[in-house]
Design a protein around this motif. Structure first.
Motif, PDB file in Angstrom:
ATOM      1  N   UNK A 358       0.865  -1.177   0.000  1.00  0.00           N
ATOM      2  CA  UNK A 358       0.000   0.000   0.000  1.00  0.00           C
ATOM      3  C   UNK A 358       0.896   1.220   0.000  1.00  0.00           C
ATOM      4  N   UNK A 359       0.534   2.196  -0.818  1.00  0.00           N
ATOM      5  CA  UNK A 359       1.358   3.407  -0.933  1.00  0.00           C
ATOM      6  C   UNK A 359       0.476   4.639  -0.838  1.00  0.00           C
ATOM      7  N   UNK A 360       0.929   5.624  -0.123  1.00  0.00           N
ATOM      8  CA  UNK A 360       0.168   6.880  -0.068  1.00  0.00           C
ATOM      9  C   UNK A 360       1.120   8.054  -0.195  1.00  0.00           C
ATOM     10  N   UNK A 361       0.860   8.951  -1.148  1.00  0.00           N
ATOM     11  CA  UNK A 361       1.749  10.114  -1.343  1.00  0.00           C
ATOM     12  C   UNK A 361       1.315  11.235  -0.404  1.00  0.00           C
ATOM     13  N   UNK A 362       2.300  11.976   0.104  1.00  0.00           N
ATOM     14  CA  UNK A 362       1.995  13.048   1.056  1.00  0.00           C
ATOM     15  C   UNK A 362       2.442  14.408   0.533  1.00  0.00           C
ATOM     16  N   UNK A 363       2.691  14.506  -0.776  1.00  0.00           N
ATOM     17  CA  UNK A 363       3.133  15.778  -1.345  1.00  0.00           C
ATOM     18  C   UNK A 363       4.609  16.002  -1.081  1.00  0.00           C
ATOM     19  N   UNK A 364       5.166  17.056  -1.660  1.00  0.00           N
ATOM     20  CA  UNK A 364       6.556  17.493  -1.477  1.00  0.00           C
ATOM     21  C   UNK A 364       7.554  16.381  -1.138  1.00  0.00           C
ATOM     22  N   UNK A 365       7.718  15.488  -2.052  1.00  0.00           N
ATOM     23  CA  UNK A 365       8.728  14.429  -1.963  1.00  0.00           C
ATOM     24  C   UNK A 365       8.656  13.566  -0.708  1.00  0.00           C
ATOM     25  N   UNK A 366       7.463  13.232  -0.286  1.00  0.00           N
ATOM     26  CA  UNK A 366       7.355  12.252   0.799  1.00  0.00           C
ATOM     27  C   UNK A 366       6.125  11.378   0.600  1.00  0.00           C
ATOM     28  N   UNK A 367       6.253  10.181   1.125  1.00  0.00           N
ATOM     29  CA  UNK A 367       5.146   9.209   1.015  1.00  0.00           C
ATOM     30  C   UNK A 367       5.286   8.201   2.145  1.00  0.00           C
ATOM     31  N   UNK A 368       4.250   7.393   2.305  1.00  0.00           N
ATOM     32  CA  UNK A 368       4.342   6.265   3.242  1.00  0.00           C
ATOM     33  C   UNK A 368       3.983   5.001   2.457  1.00  0.00           C
ATOM     34  N   UNK A 369       4.601   3.885   2.835  1.00  0.00           N
ATOM     35  CA  UNK A 369       4.325   2.642   2.102  1.00  0.00           C
ATOM     36  C   UNK A 369       4.527   1.439   3.004  1.00  0.00           C
ATOM     37  N   UNK A 370       3.766   0.403   2.703  1.00  0.00           N
ATOM     38  CA  UNK A 370       4.016  -0.896   3.325  1.00  0.00           C
ATOM     39  C   UNK A 370       4.079  -1.886   2.173  1.00  0.00           C
ATOM     40  N   UNK A 371       5.295  -2.401   1.912  1.00  0.00           N
ATOM     41  CA  UNK A 371       5.452  -3.304   0.771  1.00  0.00           C
ATOM     42  C   UNK A 371       6.013  -4.635   1.274  1.00  0.00           C
ATOM     43  N   UNK A 372       5.288  -5.705   1.018  1.00  0.00           N
ATOM     44  CA  UNK A 372       5.645  -7.053   1.502  1.00  0.00           C
ATOM     45  C   UNK A 372       5.982  -7.026   2.992  1.00  0.00           C
ATOM     46  N   UNK A 373       5.205  -6.270   3.732  1.00  0.00           N
ATOM     47  CA  UNK A 373       5.382  -6.202   5.187  1.00  0.00           C
ATOM     48  C   UNK A 373       6.446  -5.202   5.633  1.00  0.00           C
ATOM     49  N   UNK A 374       7.208  -4.630   4.669  1.00  0.00           N
ATOM     50  CA  UNK A 374       8.252  -3.661   5.043  1.00  0.00           C
ATOM     51  C   UNK A 374       7.634  -2.267   5.053  1.00  0.00           C
ATOM     52  N   UNK A 375       7.887  -1.529   6.153  1.00  0.00           N
ATOM     53  CA  UNK A 375       7.290  -0.194   6.267  1.00  0.00           C
ATOM     54  C   UNK A 375       8.308   0.859   5.878  1.00  0.00           C
ATOM     55  N   UNK A 376       7.869   1.799   5.051  1.00  0.00           N
ATOM     56  CA  UNK A 376       8.775   2.847   4.585  1.00  0.00           C
ATOM     57  C   UNK A 376       8.088   4.201   4.709  1.00  0.00           C
ATOM     58  N   UNK A 377       8.893   5.234   5.008  1.00  0.00           N
ATOM     59  CA  UNK A 377       8.332   6.581   5.014  1.00  0.00           C
ATOM     60  C   UNK A 377       9.397   7.567   4.552  1.00  0.00           C
ATOM     61  N   UNK A 378       8.944   8.670   3.948  1.00  0.00           N
ATOM     62  CA  UNK A 378       9.890   9.702   3.515  1.00  0.00           C
ATOM     63  C   UNK A 378      10.087   9.700   2.012  1.00  0.00           C
ATOM     64  N   UNK A 379      11.333   9.983   1.599  1.00  0.00           N
ATOM     65  CA  UNK A 379      11.596  10.192   0.172  1.00  0.00           C
ATOM     66  C   UNK A 379      11.669   8.867  -0.617  1.00  0.00           C
TER      67      UNK A 379
END
Ligand SMILES: Cc1cc2nc3c(=O)[nH]c(=O)nc-3n(C[C@H](O)[C@H](O)[C@H](O)COP(=O)(O)OP(=O)(O)OC[C@H]3O[C@@H](n4cnc5c(N)ncnc54)[C@H](O)[C@@H]3O)c2cc1C
Length: 549
Positions: A358-379
Motif C-alpha cells: 500500500x502506498x500513499x503520497x503526502x506531497x513534497x517528496x514524501x510518502x508512506x508505504x508498506x510493501x511485503x510487510x516492510x514499512x517505509x516513510x519519507x523520500x
C-alpha cells in the motif's frame, strides 16, 4: 432490434474494471470474428485516479491523467453514452440518446458490470450543494480553479472575517484519497500564495476532518502516525473523531456543532452505490453486487461484475476486497478469462489476489508505504510511488508526458492560471441553516430563489427605524424576482428562518426565459403586483418604490 450473428460481450463502465476487461478480452480472443466486444462509458477515456490529486497542484497536466479508451482497446466497439437501464431478464441495456432524442438498446450474451461507485452526500444537509466532490477528472479541474479563485479573491478582499473564510480550505475524509488531496492542496495553496501580493501564507488554514482516531486507517499505525505528524508540520490542522455534518455557502458544520467558516469544502467521503447498481434486482452487500468466486452474478446467467461496484470475497481473509484500482484490474483480468473459458467450454478459475503493498503520497517528496510487510516513510517510498505509478500508467505517450511533467515540476514554480470553465449559470441548489442572510438590501440581483423546503423572512432596513418585517415565504414560493425583473439592487434583505433548501436560477438563465417566454413574464408580473399592490414596470423602465425583495 438488430439480428446478431455473433456473440456480444457488453461491458458497462470505462474505469479500471471495464477497460482492463476489454483489453484482456482483446488479447485472448485475437479478433475472433464471431465475438463482438462492446463497452459503454460516459467518457471516452480512462482516468488514472491515483494521480488525480496531483492535478490540484498542477504537478501533472489535467490531460495527462487520462488515456483514450479507443487507443487502449482498438478492437472494442465503444458506445460513448450513459447507461440508463439494465434489464437482466431480457438481456438488454438501454443507453441515453445522442444528437437525436432516441435511446439506444443493446442486446448482450455476456454482460460485465463495472460501473464503479459514486460520491453520495444524501442525507447530509447542504453538502450536495456546497461541498466539492473529488473523484472524477472534472472534479479535479473544478477544485484547482476554485483554489486559484479563492487566492484571487483574498488578494483584494479587505473584510478580515471574509478573508479568513476565503483562506480556509477544508477537506473531509482521512482515507487515501482525502489525505493525498489535502497534502497536494496544502502544498499548492501555500506555494501559490507567494505570487499574490496581498496574501500572507500565514493567513492560510488547511483543515482535514477525519471520522476515526487516526488518519489512513488502511496503513499500520506507526506509518499513519508518521503521515499525520508530517502533514501537521506542514501546516495541516487535523481534526480527528470528527465528521462533517453539513455545509452552507459560509461554513462547514461539524458533528459536534462547531462551524468552520470556509469558502472551500472538499469531500472525498462517503461513497454510495451507482444508482444503476442500486436498481438491479440481485443480492448486494453494502450496495455492492455479490459475485461468486468466478466473478459471476449468481442470480443471472451471463452477468459478471468487477471493480468498486462488486462485492468480491477474499477467501483468505474472509473480508471483501477493498475498492482499489489494484483489485479492479486483477478482477477484470480474471473475469475476462472466465468469460472466454465459459464460451469455449473450459474450466473457470477462482479469483485470488493478494496486494503486495500500500502506498500513499503526502506531497513534497514524501510518502508512506508498506510493501511485503516492510514499512517505509519519507523520500524513498515517494520515489517508489512515482516509479510504480509511471509503470502502471497505461499507454507509452502518457508515461512520457507524466515523466516530463514531474521533471518540470521540480524546477519550475507552481502554475497559477485559472481555466474558466463555467458556462453562464443555470439551475442550482443551495442550503442555508436558520438565521443566515441569503441576500442583503442593496446587493445585486444575481439569482431567483425557489423554496424547496423551509421558510424565509423578508425584512427592510429603514434608516433610524431598524428592520421592518415585510413577509414570510415557504415551500413552493419564490423570492428575489424583483431585482431581476427590474434590474435594480435588492430592495430588501432575506434571511432563513429555518433550515432551508432552495433551487436557484442564475440571472442569465432567468432573463433568457423571461425574454422569450411571455407566459412566465405575465406570471411574474401578476406575482409582483400581488406582492406590492402597484402596477409593475419591468427592466429598462422607471419602477415604483416597492419595499420588496
Ligand atoms: C482521488 C482518488 C485516488 C485514488 N487513489 C488510488 C490509489 O492510489 N491506488 C488504488 O489502487 N486505488 C486508488 N483509488 C481507487 C480507484 O481509483 C478505484 O478503486 C477504481 O477506479 C475502481 O475502478 P472501477 O472500474 O470499479 O470504477 P471507476 O474507475 O469509478 O469507473 C466506473 C466507470 O463507469 C462509468 N459510469 C458510471 N455510471 C455510468 C453510466 N450510467 N453510464 C455509463 N458509464 C457510467 C464511469 O464514468 C467510469 O468510467 C483512488 C480513487 C480516487 C477517487
Amino acid at each position: 432490434m438488430v439480428n446478431r450473428q455473433h456473440t456480444r460481450i457488453l461491458i458497462l463502465g470505462g474505469g479500471f474494471g471495464g477497460v482492463y476487461t476489454a483489453m484482456t478480452l482483446e488479447r485472448l480472443l485475437k479478433r475472433d470474428p464471431s465475438v463482438e466486444i462492446g463497452l459503454v462509458s460516459k467518457e471516452n477515456y480512462l482516468v488514472f485516479q491515483p494521480l488525480l490529486p496531483e492535478v490540484i497542484s498542477g504537478s501533472i497536466g489535467i490531460l495527462d491523467t487520462i488515456t483514450s479508451i479507443r487507443r487502449l482497446c482498438p478492437n472494442t466497439s465503444l458506445y460513448n453514452r450513459e447507461v440508463i437501464s439494465i434489464d437482466p431478464k431480457k438481456k438488454i441495456v438501454t443507453t441515453s440518446s445522442g444528437f437525436q432524442p432516441r435511446p439506444y438498446q443493446l442486446e448482450y450474451d455476456h454482460l460485465v458490470i463495472a460501473l464503479g461507485n459514486i460520491t453520495s452526500f444524501v442525507g447530509q444537509p447542504g453538502i450536495q450543494e456546497h461541498a466539492l466532490p473529488f473523484k472524477y477528472l472534472g472534479d479535479a479541474l473544478v477544485l484547482r480553479n476554485h483554489i486559484i479563485h479563492a487566492l484571487e479573491e483574498a488578494d483584494i478582499e479587505t473584510n478580515p472575517e471574509l478573508r479568513r473564510a476565503i483562506l480556509t480550505f477544508v477537506v473531509a475524509g482521512g482515507g487515501f484519497s482525502g489525505v493525498e488531496s489535502v497534502a497536494e492542496l496544502n502544498d499548492y495553496v501555500r506555494a501559490g500564495a507567494r505570487s499574490f501580493r496581498n496574501v500572507n501564507p500565514e493567513e492560510i488554514r488547511v483543515v482535514l476532518l477525519h471520522a476515526g482516531p487516526l488518519i489512513l486507517p488502511e496503513l499500520p499505525e506507526d506509518l499513519a502516525r508518521f503521515a499525520q505528524r508530517l502533514l501537521q508540520r506542514r501546516g495541516v490542522e487535523i481534526h480527528l473523531n470528527t465528521r462533517l455534518a453539513g455545509a452552507t455557502a459560509e461554513y462547514a458544520l461539524l458533528d459536534g456543532g462547531e462551524r468552520i467558516p470556509t469558502k472551500t469544502l472538499v469531500s472525498t467521503v462517503p461513497s454510495g452505490p451507482n444508482p444503476l447498481v442500486a436498481a438491479l434486482p440481485c443480492k448486494k452487500e453494502n450496495g455492492r453486487i455479490v459475485v461468486n468466486e468466478y466473478l459471476e452474478v449468481p442470480d443471472y446467467a451471463g452477468v459478471w461484475a468487477a471493480g468498486d461496484c462488486a462485492w468480491v470475497l477474499d477467501r483468505k481473509t474472509g473480508h471483501p476486497c477493498p475498492p482499489t484500482a489494484q483489485h479492479a484490474i486483477r478482477e477484470a483480468r480474471c473475469l475476462a478469462k472466465n468469460i472466454v473459458a465459459t464460451m469455449r467450454g473450459h474450466p473457470k478459475q477462482a479469483f485470488a489476489y493478494r496486494a503486495i503493498g500500500k502506498l500513499g503520497a503526502l506531497g513534497r517528496r514524501s510518502a508512506v508505504a508498506e510493501i511485503l510487510g516492510v514499512k517505509l516513510s519519507g523520500v524513498v517510498p515517494w520515489l517508489l510511488w512515482r516509479a510504480i505509478y509511471l509503470m502502471k500508467m497505461p499507454g507509452l505517450d502518457r508515461k512520457i508526458r507524466v515523466a516530463t511533467d514531474w521533471f518540470l515540476d521540480l524546477i519550475l514554480p507552481p502554475d497559477i492560471v485559472q481555466i474558466k470553465t463555467e458556462k453562464s449559470g443555470g439551475i442550482g441548489r443551495e442550503h442555508f441553516e436558520p438565521g443566515e442572510v441569503i441576500f442583503r438590501q442593496g446587493d445585486r440581483g444575481d439569482r431567483l430563489y425557489v423554496i424547496v423546503d423551509g421558510e424565509v423572512e423578508v425584512v427592510k432596513e429603514e434608516f433610524g427605524k431598524g428592520e421592518i418585517a415585510l413577509a414570510r415565504r415557504g415551500p413552493g414560493e419564490c423570492f428575489g424576482e424583483m431585482a431581476l425583473v427590474s434590474d435594480t439592487p435588492r430592495t430588501a434583505t432575506v434571511r432563513s428562518r429555518t433550515s432551508l433548501n432552495v433551487l436557484t436560477m442564475h440571472r442569465e438563465a432567468f432573463h433568457g426565459l423571461f425574454a422569450h417566454f411571455p407566459l412566465l413574464r405575465s406570471l411574474f408580473q401578476q406575482l409582483i403586483e400581488q406582492r406590492i399592490h402597484v402596477p409593475v414596470q419591468f427592466k429598462g423602465e422607471h419602477h415604483a418604490e416597492t419595499g420588496q425583495d
